[in-house]
Enzyme design. Structure first.
Site, PDB file in Angstrom:
ATOM      1  N   LYS A  44      15.401   4.752  -1.920  1.00 59.45           N
ATOM      2  CA  LYS A  44      16.790   3.906  -1.818  1.00 59.45           C
ATOM      3  C   LYS A  44      16.193   2.516  -0.984  1.00 59.45           C
ATOM      4  O   LYS A  44      16.347   2.364   0.193  1.00 59.45           O
ATOM      5  CB  LYS A  44      17.731   4.508  -0.983  1.00 59.45           C
ATOM      6  CG  LYS A  44      19.123   3.733  -0.725  1.00 59.45           C
ATOM      7  CD  LYS A  44      20.171   4.167  -1.714  1.00 59.45           C
ATOM      8  CE  LYS A  44      21.154   3.265  -1.197  1.00 59.45           C
ATOM      9  NZ  LYS A  44      22.574   3.443  -2.326  1.00 59.45           N
ATOM     10  N   SER A  48      23.144  -0.052   2.984  1.00 58.02           N
ATOM     11  CA  SER A  48      23.827  -0.587   4.116  1.00 58.02           C
ATOM     12  C   SER A  48      24.759   0.461   4.680  1.00 58.02           C
ATOM     13  O   SER A  48      25.444   1.264   3.785  1.00 58.02           O
ATOM     14  CB  SER A  48      24.677  -1.953   3.533  1.00 58.02           C
ATOM     15  OG  SER A  48      25.307  -1.268   2.558  1.00 58.02           O
ATOM     16  N   ALA A 119      21.972  -0.163  -4.577  1.00 53.88           N
ATOM     17  CA  ALA A 119      23.082  -0.030  -3.902  1.00 53.88           C
ATOM     18  C   ALA A 119      24.213  -0.864  -4.339  1.00 53.88           C
ATOM     19  O   ALA A 119      23.957  -2.010  -4.783  1.00 53.88           O
ATOM     20  CB  ALA A 119      22.491  -0.947  -2.749  1.00 53.88           C
TER      21      ALA A 119
END
Ligand SMILES: Nc1ncnc2c1ncn2[C@@H]1O[C@H](COP(=O)(O)OP(=O)(O)OP(=O)(O)O)[C@@H](O)[C@H]1O
Ligand SMILES: [Mg+2]
Length: 222
Positions: A44, A48, A119
């Site tokens: 990944k 966040s 993301a």
């Protein structure tokens, strides 16, 4: 240069919270069962939101960009005083892949796999002028798995995403439906997507379903 001995899979989506980690985790598990733990790495690169649940769920190294606030990556990065750069991500990804490609001692090297979760959605911003789309292009050659939710709204969201990707000149290799929150439309969407000519999902994962066999068979035919 990407390592040709490593098959790179990019897990992208029509949006956030649609099942990317769910699909990636199951895919990693299935590939590890077939090719061996040491030949599969999950990543990944940008996450966040501490404590970085996705990287943990995937059993992957700490993200290259671990951004504490649970916001859009571009904003979380700005608030952390960090600028997300494609070159840095590509280098980091290649370094993780080099580890698995070299872990075999036998020639020819066994097939190795890297499973990379992006993301948010395909067009989510990472920085001004930089979206997941550009990151994914920078990580080609790879195969793109676009995850969408098997719920009301997916006919539009998938059509919108696929239309945008067609205009951008790179379409996903596979579409997968997952079911984070079932509704009356769940179970009907794959057939409607096909009938409407929007997409032909390679796999539909119902709520709680874990069998990614049909997708693995497409990725690595026996
Ligand atoms: N097929 C499924 N069955 C059961 N739960 C699912 C399924 N698909 C997704 N979920 C659940 O829905 C939630 C969102 O899924 P997931 O975290 O995989 O989304 P994501 O696209 O990775 O989100 P993010 O953009 O935050 O990375 C999670 O709690 C996940 O376990
Ligand atoms: Mg996720």
């Amino acid at each position: 240069m990407s390592d040709q001995r490593v098959q790179r899979l990019l897990i992208a989506a029509t949006g956030t919270g649609v099942g990317k980690t769910h699909v990636a985790r199951l895919l990693v598990r299935a590939l590890r069962a077939r090719f061996g733990d040491e030949h599969v790495v999950a990543m990944k690169p940008v996450e966040s939101g501490a404590p970085y649940d996705d990287a943990r769920a995937l059993g992957s190294p700490a993200p290259r960009y671990a951004l504490p606030e649970p916001l859009s990556p571009h904003l979380a990065a700005r608030r952390a005083g960090v600028s997300i750069e494609l070159g840095a991500i590509a280098k980091w990804v290649e370094a993780q892949e080099a580890g698995i490609a070299l872990s075999g001692t036998m020639l020819p090297y066994p097939q190795s796999w890297s499973v990379i979760e992006t993301a948010g959605g395909v067009l989510s911003p990472l920085a001004p002028g930089l979206r997941n789309f550009e990151l994914m292009r920078a990580l080609d050659p790879s195969r793109w798995i676009l995850v969408a939710p098997d719920r009301l709204g997916v006919l539009h969201d998938l059509a919108a995403t696929l239309t945008a990707l067609a205009h951008l000149g790179r379409e996903p290799d596979y579409v997968v439906l997952s079911t984070p929150s079932p509704d009356a439309s769940s179970g009907t969407n794959a057939a409607e997507l096909r009938a409407l000519g929007i997409a032909g999902p390679a796999l539909v994962l119902g709520h709680g379903a874990e069998d990614v066999g049909p997708l693995v068979e497409l990725l690595a035919p026996r």
